[in-house]
Scaffold this motif. Structure first.
Motif, mmCIF file in Angstrom:
data_model
loop_
_atom_site.group_PDB
_atom_site.id
_atom_site.type_symbol
_atom_site.label_atom_id
_atom_site.label_comp_id
_atom_site.label_asym_id
_atom_site.label_seq_id
_atom_site.Cartn_x
_atom_site.Cartn_y
_atom_site.Cartn_z
ATOM 1 N N HIS A 63 29.072 47.089 48.470
ATOM 2 C CA HIS A 63 30.046 46.480 48.861
ATOM 3 C C HIS A 63 30.804 45.733 47.518
ATOM 4 C CE1 HIS A 63 32.541 43.350 51.083
ATOM 5 N NE2 HIS A 63 31.731 42.263 50.649
ATOM 6 N N TYR A 64 32.224 45.756 47.780
ATOM 7 C CA TYR A 64 33.124 45.238 46.677
ATOM 8 C C TYR A 64 33.786 43.953 47.081
ATOM 9 C CZ TYR A 64 33.062 49.632 43.979
ATOM 10 O OH TYR A 64 32.569 50.726 43.592
ATOM 11 N N PHE A 65 33.739 43.144 46.189
ATOM 12 C CA PHE A 65 34.354 41.640 46.649
ATOM 13 C C PHE A 65 34.839 41.246 45.228
ATOM 14 C CE2 PHE A 65 29.955 41.030 45.850
ATOM 15 C CZ PHE A 65 29.867 39.957 45.140
ATOM 16 N N SER A 66 36.133 40.486 45.148
ATOM 17 C CA SER A 66 36.691 40.072 44.118
ATOM 18 C C SER A 66 36.612 40.988 42.838
ATOM 19 C CB SER A 66 36.287 38.481 43.696
ATOM 20 O OG SER A 66 36.564 37.910 42.721
ATOM 21 N N SER A 67 36.178 40.677 41.752
ATOM 22 C CA SER A 67 35.722 41.256 40.505
ATOM 23 C C SER A 67 34.292 41.825 40.544
ATOM 24 C CB SER A 67 36.150 40.484 39.365
ATOM 25 O OG SER A 67 37.495 40.185 39.412
ATOM 26 N N GLU A 74 33.309 55.025 53.253
ATOM 27 C CA GLU A 74 33.861 53.798 53.542
ATOM 28 C C GLU A 74 34.184 53.664 54.928
ATOM 29 O OE1 GLU A 74 37.362 50.806 51.839
ATOM 30 O OE2 GLU A 74 37.451 53.035 51.397
ATOM 31 N N SER A 89 30.724 43.897 42.709
ATOM 32 C CA SER A 89 30.280 44.809 43.554
ATOM 33 C C SER A 89 28.665 44.783 43.683
ATOM 34 C CB SER A 89 30.602 46.225 43.379
ATOM 35 O OG SER A 89 30.033 47.041 42.081
ATOM 36 N N HIS A 116 37.712 51.709 43.967
ATOM 37 C CA HIS A 116 38.806 51.376 43.662
ATOM 38 C C HIS A 116 38.913 51.919 42.252
ATOM 39 C CE1 HIS A 116 39.179 48.430 46.812
ATOM 40 N NE2 HIS A 116 38.015 47.592 46.257
ATOM 41 N N ALA A 154 35.910 47.896 51.794
ATOM 42 C CA ALA A 154 35.251 47.545 50.760
ATOM 43 C C ALA A 154 33.660 47.745 50.927
ATOM 44 C CB ALA A 154 35.600 46.081 50.480
ATOM 45 N N TRP A 155 33.387 48.324 52.237
ATOM 46 C CA TRP A 155 31.976 48.582 52.314
ATOM 47 C C TRP A 155 31.522 50.225 52.350
ATOM 48 C CZ3 TRP A 155 28.002 45.076 53.121
ATOM 49 C CH2 TRP A 155 28.326 43.991 53.293
#
Length: 256
Positions: free
Chosen positions: A152-156, A122, A158, A23, A126-127
């Motif tokens: 992996h990204y999640f919420s705030s 990607e 990674s 992001h 988010a993976w």
């Protein structure tokens, strides 16, 4: 703006794997300049390692960036200068690649030259899958290294795990690392990196051997204004029975 990890060994950067933020933060300022200084203390009586660097990055659009840099390094009482250049570009909306090379005309402790390729894909929201290849030439040996990783990204947050095989002087070795990041504010981040295994290790002069490694580091970037950021790192690395080095890096980054 994306970032591309330079091909050099530090105690707080993931070896080889050029991590490109999923992001990317948008900004109307396309150019960034960073001045940094790094210092490491070795427990074997060797003089402290010191490095001062200047790096210029220019964004040409989303996931497209040019980087150039120069560093002056002092290790084992010897001084080297190295220049580097890199370019990242998207091959598809989900696929970004990076190319980088470096060269030292002195190469007393650093490599004569090195070239590398990184790729980020990607494959699901988010993976990300990462792949890296690097070839580095020293006076006495050649080091070939690869790296594969999953992010992996999640919420705030990674996380990223990676595995890196390396071959030098006819010997093969392997290492693994894990990194967790927390993103806060507009463009700020802080991360923790841990690595264990074996890697190509400088042991004095231009000598490089395969040795056990255990390292942990805290890294971060904090924007104090829309144009100014502070980049920092604190870490400790044990290089087999040769030495343990504890160090810090501080950089000032300006965008315009």
């Amino acid at each position: 703006m994306t970032s591309f990890t330079p091909f050099r060994t530090t105690l707080w950067l993931l070896p080889l794997l050029g991590v490109l933020p999923l992001h990317a933060q948008t900004t109307d300022r396309a150019t960034s300049v960073e001045v940094s200084h790094e210092r490491n203390h070795l427990n074997n009586g060797s003089p402290d390692w010191k490095e001062t660097g200047l790096r210029l990055s220019h964004s040409l659009g989303k996931y497209r960036q040019v980087d150039v840099g120069v560093v002056e390094t002092r290790r084992f009482g010897l001084k080297d200068t190295q220049v580097s250049a890199g370019y990242t570009l998207p091959l598809a909306p989900q696929w970004v690649v990076g190319l980088e090379g470096n060269y030292s005309n002195t190469h007393r402790v650093l490599a004569k030259h090195g070239v590398g390729l990184t790729s980020q894909y990607e494959f699901a929201p988010a993976w990300l899958a990462h792949l890296g290849l690097k070839h580095t030439r020293y006076d006495a040996t050649t080091v070939n290294q690869a790296s594969v990783g999953l992010e992996h990204y999640f919420s705030s947050f990674s996380w990223l795990v990676s595995f890196s095989p390396v071959r030098a002087s006819g010997t093969s070795a392997y290492s693994g690392s894990v990194r967790g990041n927390y993103y806060y504010g507009d463009r700020n981040s802080v991360g923790l990196i841990a690595a264990v295994g074996e890697e190509a290790t400088p042991v004095g002069g231009n000598n490089v051997v395969i040795a056990d490694i255990k390292s942990i580091a805290l890294v971060g970037r904090h924007w104090v204004s829309p144009q100014w950021a502070v980049n920092y790192a604190l870490g400790s690395t044990s290089q087999g029975s040769f030495y343990t080095r504890n160090g810090a890096r501080l950089g000032a980054q300006y965008t315009f």
